[in-house]
Design a protein around this motif. Structure first.
Motif, PDB file in Angstrom:
ATOM      1  N   THR A   7     -10.055  10.180  -9.727  1.00 19.06           N
ATOM      2  CA  THR A   7     -11.227   9.726 -10.482  1.00 19.06           C
ATOM      3  C   THR A   7     -12.430   9.824  -9.556  1.00 19.06           C
ATOM      4  O   THR A   7     -12.281   9.817  -8.332  1.00 19.06           O
ATOM      5  CB  THR A   7     -11.093   8.268 -10.974  1.00 19.06           C
ATOM      6  OG1 THR A   7     -10.984   7.412  -9.846  1.00 19.06           O
ATOM      7  CG2 THR A   7      -9.912   8.104 -11.897  1.00 19.06           C
TER       8      THR A   7
ATOM      9  N   LEU B 126     -19.662  11.009 -13.932  1.00 13.09           N
ATOM     10  CA  LEU B 126     -18.427  10.242 -14.075  1.00 13.09           C
ATOM     11  C   LEU B 126     -17.290  11.187 -14.424  1.00 13.09           C
ATOM     12  O   LEU B 126     -17.384  11.953 -15.382  1.00 13.09           O
ATOM     13  CB  LEU B 126     -18.583   9.186 -15.176  1.00 13.09           C
ATOM     14  CG  LEU B 126     -19.769   8.227 -15.016  1.00 13.09           C
ATOM     15  CD1 LEU B 126     -19.859   7.298 -16.211  1.00 13.09           C
ATOM     16  CD2 LEU B 126     -19.653   7.434 -13.730  1.00 13.09           C
ATOM     17  N   CYS B 127     -16.216  11.132 -13.657  1.00 11.66           N
ATOM     18  CA  CYS B 127     -15.070  12.015 -13.847  1.00 11.66           C
ATOM     19  C   CYS B 127     -13.837  11.159 -14.109  1.00 11.66           C
ATOM     20  O   CYS B 127     -13.551  10.239 -13.340  1.00 11.66           O
ATOM     21  CB  CYS B 127     -14.842  12.860 -12.605  1.00 11.66           C
ATOM     22  SG  CYS B 127     -16.299  13.779 -12.070  1.00 11.66           S
ATOM     23  N   LYS B 128     -13.119  11.477 -15.197  1.00  7.95           N
ATOM     24  CA  LYS B 128     -11.951  10.663 -15.542  1.00  7.95           C
ATOM     25  C   LYS B 128     -10.952  11.480 -16.351  1.00  7.95           C
ATOM     26  O   LYS B 128     -11.283  12.507 -16.925  1.00  7.95           O
ATOM     27  CB  LYS B 128     -12.372   9.434 -16.328  1.00  7.95           C
ATOM     28  CG  LYS B 128     -13.109   9.767 -17.620  1.00  7.95           C
ATOM     29  CD  LYS B 128     -13.743   8.549 -18.228  1.00  7.95           C
ATOM     30  CE  LYS B 128     -14.645   8.971 -19.367  1.00  7.95           C
ATOM     31  NZ  LYS B 128     -15.584   7.973 -19.764  1.00  7.95           N
ATOM     32  N   GLU B 129      -9.723  10.965 -16.382  1.00  7.15           N
ATOM     33  CA  GLU B 129      -8.683  11.553 -17.211  1.00  7.15           C
ATOM     34  C   GLU B 129      -8.659  10.805 -18.536  1.00  7.15           C
ATOM     35  O   GLU B 129      -8.716   9.578 -18.566  1.00  7.15           O
ATOM     36  CB  GLU B 129      -7.318  11.444 -16.523  1.00  7.15           C
ATOM     37  CG  GLU B 129      -6.213  12.102 -17.308  1.00  7.15           C
ATOM     38  CD  GLU B 129      -4.894  12.124 -16.555  1.00  7.15           C
ATOM     39  OE1 GLU B 129      -3.958  12.770 -17.056  1.00  7.15           O
ATOM     40  OE2 GLU B 129      -4.791  11.498 -15.487  1.00  7.15           O
ATOM     41  N   ARG B 130      -8.585  11.535 -19.640  1.00  7.26           N
ATOM     42  CA  ARG B 130      -8.532  10.918 -20.965  1.00  7.26           C
ATOM     43  C   ARG B 130      -7.077  10.651 -21.343  1.00  7.26           C
ATOM     44  O   ARG B 130      -6.153  11.139 -20.700  1.00  7.26           O
ATOM     45  CB  ARG B 130      -9.208  11.843 -21.969  1.00  7.26           C
ATOM     46  CG  ARG B 130     -10.695  12.037 -21.612  1.00  7.26           C
ATOM     47  CD  ARG B 130     -11.328  13.077 -22.433  1.00  7.26           C
ATOM     48  NE  ARG B 130     -11.598  12.541 -23.765  1.00  7.26           N
ATOM     49  CZ  ARG B 130     -12.122  13.239 -24.740  1.00  7.26           C
ATOM     50  NH1 ARG B 130     -12.426  14.499 -24.566  1.00  7.26           N
ATOM     51  NH2 ARG B 130     -12.338  12.696 -25.911  1.00  7.26           N
TER      52      ARG B 130
ATOM     53  N   SER C 203     -16.885   8.877  -9.298  1.00  4.48           N
ATOM     54  CA  SER C 203     -18.164   8.400  -9.806  1.00  4.48           C
ATOM     55  C   SER C 203     -19.214   8.707  -8.741  1.00  4.48           C
ATOM     56  O   SER C 203     -19.063   8.291  -7.588  1.00  4.48           O
ATOM     57  CB  SER C 203     -18.108   6.891 -10.071  1.00  4.48           C
ATOM     58  OG  SER C 203     -19.392   6.395 -10.380  1.00  4.48           O
TER      59      SER C 203
END
Length: 115
Positions: A30, A54-58, A32
């Protein structure tokens, strides 16, 4: 922009070149990032976080990078881009990378006039 083969199963990578202050590169699950800049608020100067990434896994396993613009005169920040990837997708029927660029209209993103 050069492509690098992922060295392991980390989901995101960031590279930062801060001039004479140095460089930073890391892979992570992840991420930020906030970019601040000096601005004037009345008679005082302050740092304002104008861009957020913002980088995230869904929940479906896809990965998303959102680019958000902030301004002190706005009631809320504006997402201007969302980039989605599906690294687990094997076939060519679905693109592995999709970009959702939000249109900037006069009511969405605008340059604030200085006082």
């Amino acid at each position: 922009m050069d492509l690098m083969a992922p060295p392991d199963r980390r989901k995101f990578q960031v590279r930062c070149d801060a001039g004479s202050s140095g460089r930073f590169e890391v892979g992570t699950d992840t991420l930020s990032v906030r970019v601040g800049q000096r601005m004037r608020a009345g008679k005082e100067e302050e740092m304002w976080d104008s861009i957020q990434i913002l980088c995230k896994e869904r929940s479906d396993g896809s990965l998303t990078v959102e680019v958000i613009v902030c301004h002190p005169d706005w009631e809320e920040a504006k997402t201007i881009a969302a980039i989605h990837s599906r690294p687990q997708a094997d076939g060519t029927a679905t693109p592995s990378l999709e970009c959702d660029l939000r249109a900037s209209g006069p009511d969405e993103l605008q340059r604030a006039s200085g006082a």
